[in-house]
Design a protein around this motif. Structure first.
Motif, PDB file in Angstrom:
ATOM      1  N   GLU A  65     -15.004  -0.011   5.826  1.00  0.00           N
ATOM      2  CA  GLU A  65     -15.379   0.761   7.014  1.00  0.00           C
ATOM      3  C   GLU A  65     -14.305   0.779   8.098  1.00  0.00           C
ATOM      4  OE1 GLU A  65     -19.181  -0.250   8.589  1.00  0.00           O
ATOM      5  OE2 GLU A  65     -20.188   0.053   6.676  1.00  0.00           O
ATOM      6  N   LYS A  66     -13.466  -0.230   8.142  1.00  0.00           N
ATOM      7  CA  LYS A  66     -12.476  -0.331   9.214  1.00  0.00           C
ATOM      8  C   LYS A  66     -11.026  -0.166   8.751  1.00  0.00           C
ATOM      9  CE  LYS A  66     -15.047  -2.759  12.649  1.00  0.00           C
ATOM     10  NZ  LYS A  66     -15.003  -1.928  13.828  1.00  0.00           N
ATOM     11  N   LEU A  67     -10.713  -0.495   7.498  1.00  0.00           N
ATOM     12  CA  LEU A  67      -9.340  -0.463   6.995  1.00  0.00           C
ATOM     13  C   LEU A  67      -9.085   0.752   6.110  1.00  0.00           C
ATOM     14  CD1 LEU A  67      -8.911  -4.203   5.961  1.00  0.00           C
ATOM     15  CD2 LEU A  67      -7.949  -3.083   7.978  1.00  0.00           C
ATOM     16  N   PHE A  68      -7.853   1.296   6.209  1.00  0.00           N
ATOM     17  CA  PHE A  68      -7.468   2.418   5.356  1.00  0.00           C
ATOM     18  C   PHE A  68      -5.958   2.422   5.140  1.00  0.00           C
ATOM     19  CE2 PHE A  68      -7.364   3.925   9.714  1.00  0.00           C
ATOM     20  CZ  PHE A  68      -6.201   4.666   9.798  1.00  0.00           C
ATOM     21  N   LEU A  69      -5.533   3.095   4.075  1.00  0.00           N
ATOM     22  CA  LEU A  69      -4.124   3.370   3.813  1.00  0.00           C
ATOM     23  C   LEU A  69      -3.871   4.824   4.159  1.00  0.00           C
ATOM     24  CD1 LEU A  69      -3.470   1.608   0.402  1.00  0.00           C
ATOM     25  CD2 LEU A  69      -2.706   0.890   2.667  1.00  0.00           C
ATOM     26  N   ASN A  70      -2.672   5.109   4.675  1.00  0.00           N
ATOM     27  CA  ASN A  70      -2.356   6.452   5.141  1.00  0.00           C
ATOM     28  C   ASN A  70      -0.955   6.866   4.698  1.00  0.00           C
ATOM     29  OD1 ASN A  70      -2.026   7.958   8.422  1.00  0.00           O
ATOM     30  ND2 ASN A  70      -2.667   8.909   6.555  1.00  0.00           N
ATOM     31  N   LYS A  89       1.414   3.926   5.958  1.00  0.00           N
ATOM     32  CA  LYS A  89       0.876   3.132   7.057  1.00  0.00           C
ATOM     33  C   LYS A  89      -0.466   2.525   6.659  1.00  0.00           C
ATOM     34  CE  LYS A  89       1.109   6.813   9.194  1.00  0.00           C
ATOM     35  NZ  LYS A  89       0.902   7.981   9.976  1.00  0.00           N
ATOM     36  N   GLY A  90      -0.698   1.353   7.160  1.00  0.00           N
ATOM     37  CA  GLY A  90      -2.017   0.750   7.066  1.00  0.00           C
ATOM     38  C   GLY A  90      -2.707   0.977   8.388  1.00  0.00           C
ATOM     39  N   GLY A  91      -4.006   1.241   8.342  1.00  0.00           N
ATOM     40  CA  GLY A  91      -4.724   1.531   9.572  1.00  0.00           C
ATOM     41  C   GLY A  91      -5.947   0.655   9.743  1.00  0.00           C
ATOM     42  N   TYR A  92      -6.338   0.481  11.000  1.00  0.00           N
ATOM     43  CA  TYR A  92      -7.495  -0.338  11.344  1.00  0.00           C
ATOM     44  C   TYR A  92      -8.248   0.334  12.487  1.00  0.00           C
ATOM     45  CZ  TYR A  92     -10.300  -4.175  13.152  1.00  0.00           C
ATOM     46  OH  TYR A  92     -11.341  -4.948  13.583  1.00  0.00           O
ATOM     47  N   LEU A 100      -5.516   1.950  14.939  1.00  0.00           N
ATOM     48  CA  LEU A 100      -4.130   1.494  15.042  1.00  0.00           C
ATOM     49  C   LEU A 100      -3.499   1.651  13.663  1.00  0.00           C
ATOM     50  CD1 LEU A 100      -1.835  -0.072  16.536  1.00  0.00           C
ATOM     51  CD2 LEU A 100      -2.920  -2.152  15.709  1.00  0.00           C
ATOM     52  N   GLN A 101      -2.264   2.177  13.614  1.00  0.00           N
ATOM     53  CA  GLN A 101      -1.573   2.372  12.349  1.00  0.00           C
ATOM     54  C   GLN A 101      -0.190   1.738  12.435  1.00  0.00           C
ATOM     55  OE1 GLN A 101      -1.467   6.573  11.472  1.00  0.00           O
ATOM     56  NE2 GLN A 101      -3.595   6.841  12.021  1.00  0.00           N
ATOM     57  N   ILE A 102       0.208   1.063  11.351  1.00  0.00           N
ATOM     58  CA  ILE A 102       1.529   0.453  11.309  1.00  0.00           C
ATOM     59  C   ILE A 102       2.017   0.424   9.860  1.00  0.00           C
ATOM     60  CG2 ILE A 102       0.631  -1.894  11.138  1.00  0.00           C
ATOM     61  CD1 ILE A 102       3.054  -2.727  12.928  1.00  0.00           C
ATOM     62  N   GLY A 103       3.333   0.598   9.679  1.00  0.00           N
ATOM     63  CA  GLY A 103       3.878   0.530   8.334  1.00  0.00           C
ATOM     64  C   GLY A 103       5.305   1.035   8.265  1.00  0.00           C
ATOM     65  N   PRO A 104       5.890   0.966   7.062  1.00  0.00           N
ATOM     66  CA  PRO A 104       7.273   1.411   6.879  1.00  0.00           C
ATOM     67  C   PRO A 104       7.363   2.931   6.751  1.00  0.00           C
ATOM     68  CG  PRO A 104       6.406   0.606   4.813  1.00  0.00           C
ATOM     69  CD  PRO A 104       5.337   0.371   5.846  1.00  0.00           C
ATOM     70  N   GLN A 105       8.547   3.424   7.045  1.00  0.00           N
ATOM     71  CA  GLN A 105       8.840   4.853   6.925  1.00  0.00           C
ATOM     72  C   GLN A 105      10.269   5.015   6.441  1.00  0.00           C
ATOM     73  OE1 GLN A 105       7.802   7.912  10.055  1.00  0.00           O
ATOM     74  NE2 GLN A 105       9.971   7.666  10.492  1.00  0.00           N
ATOM     75  N   ILE A 106      10.493   5.968   5.578  1.00  0.00           N
ATOM     76  CA  ILE A 106      11.850   6.340   5.164  1.00  0.00           C
ATOM     77  C   ILE A 106      12.171   7.659   5.850  1.00  0.00           C
ATOM     78  CG2 ILE A 106      13.326   7.029   3.240  1.00  0.00           C
ATOM     79  CD1 ILE A 106      11.559   5.257   1.451  1.00  0.00           C
ATOM     80  N   SER A 107      13.304   7.702   6.536  1.00  0.00           N
ATOM     81  CA  SER A 107      13.749   8.944   7.170  1.00  0.00           C
ATOM     82  C   SER A 107      15.014   9.402   6.452  1.00  0.00           C
ATOM     83  CB  SER A 107      13.992   8.748   8.664  1.00  0.00           C
ATOM     84  OG  SER A 107      14.896   7.692   8.900  1.00  0.00           O
TER      85      SER A 107
END
Length: 174
Positions: A65-70, A89-92, A100-107
């Protein structure tokens, strides 16, 4: 652009199968893209910023209910220059509609560059999302580059070049 579409599709399929998620959503997003470039060398520095737009696709894979992958893939354009972004990103959800979302990104720089500049950068992104309706969301995130884009021709040089990115946009979930 076709490579990025394939990557997001594969990433989405892998994570959705891995997580056995019953809550899987796919969507598109677009909005403002801000780029901030800075170069430092031998104690001196220079920086510049500019803006443009981004558009892309994302998926939202509910883990509970609270956690997701994006996973998300975006194309950005600033002054005729193209950039590609792949983020996981992982989200909460810390409030009912706010997450709140946080995670790695390739540019990736899609344009031709000189030998002194690397096309690929690895960023750490963080931001917030707000579900306006079940289908429409607002998102804002900032990505700090953790790699050095400057390819060092001189081993004794301390040249560092980095891009940081600001994304602010709307998403629509199907």
């Amino acid at each position: 652009m076709k490579k990025f579409k394939k990557i997001i599709l594969i990433t989405t399929l892998v994570f959705s199968n891995y997580c056995f998620s019953q809550d899987f959503k796919f969507g598109v997003s677009a909005g403002y893209l801000g780029a901030y470039a800075r170069v430092t060398e031998n104690g001196g520095s220079a920086s510049t910023s500019d803006s443009g737009f981004y558009l892309g696709a994302f998926s939202k894979i509910g883990l509970n209910e609270k956690l997701f992958l994006n996973p998300e893939i975006n194309y950005g354009a600033i002054n005729g220059n193209g950039f590609g972004f792949i983020a996981l990103k992982g989200g909460y959800y810390f409030l009912d509609k706010l997450n709140l979302q946080i995670g790695p990104q390739i540019s990736y720089i899609l344009e031709t560059t000189t030998d002194e500049v690397s096309k690929v950068g690895i960023d750490l992104s963080g931001g917030f999302g707000y579900d306006i309706t079940p289908k429409v969301n607002l998102q804002a995130r900032y990505a700090f580059e953790i790699t050095n884009r400057a390819r060092d021709a001189n081993v004794n040089s301390d040249v560092k070049a980095r891009f940081d990115w600001l994304f602010v946009g709307l998403g629509y979930t199907f």
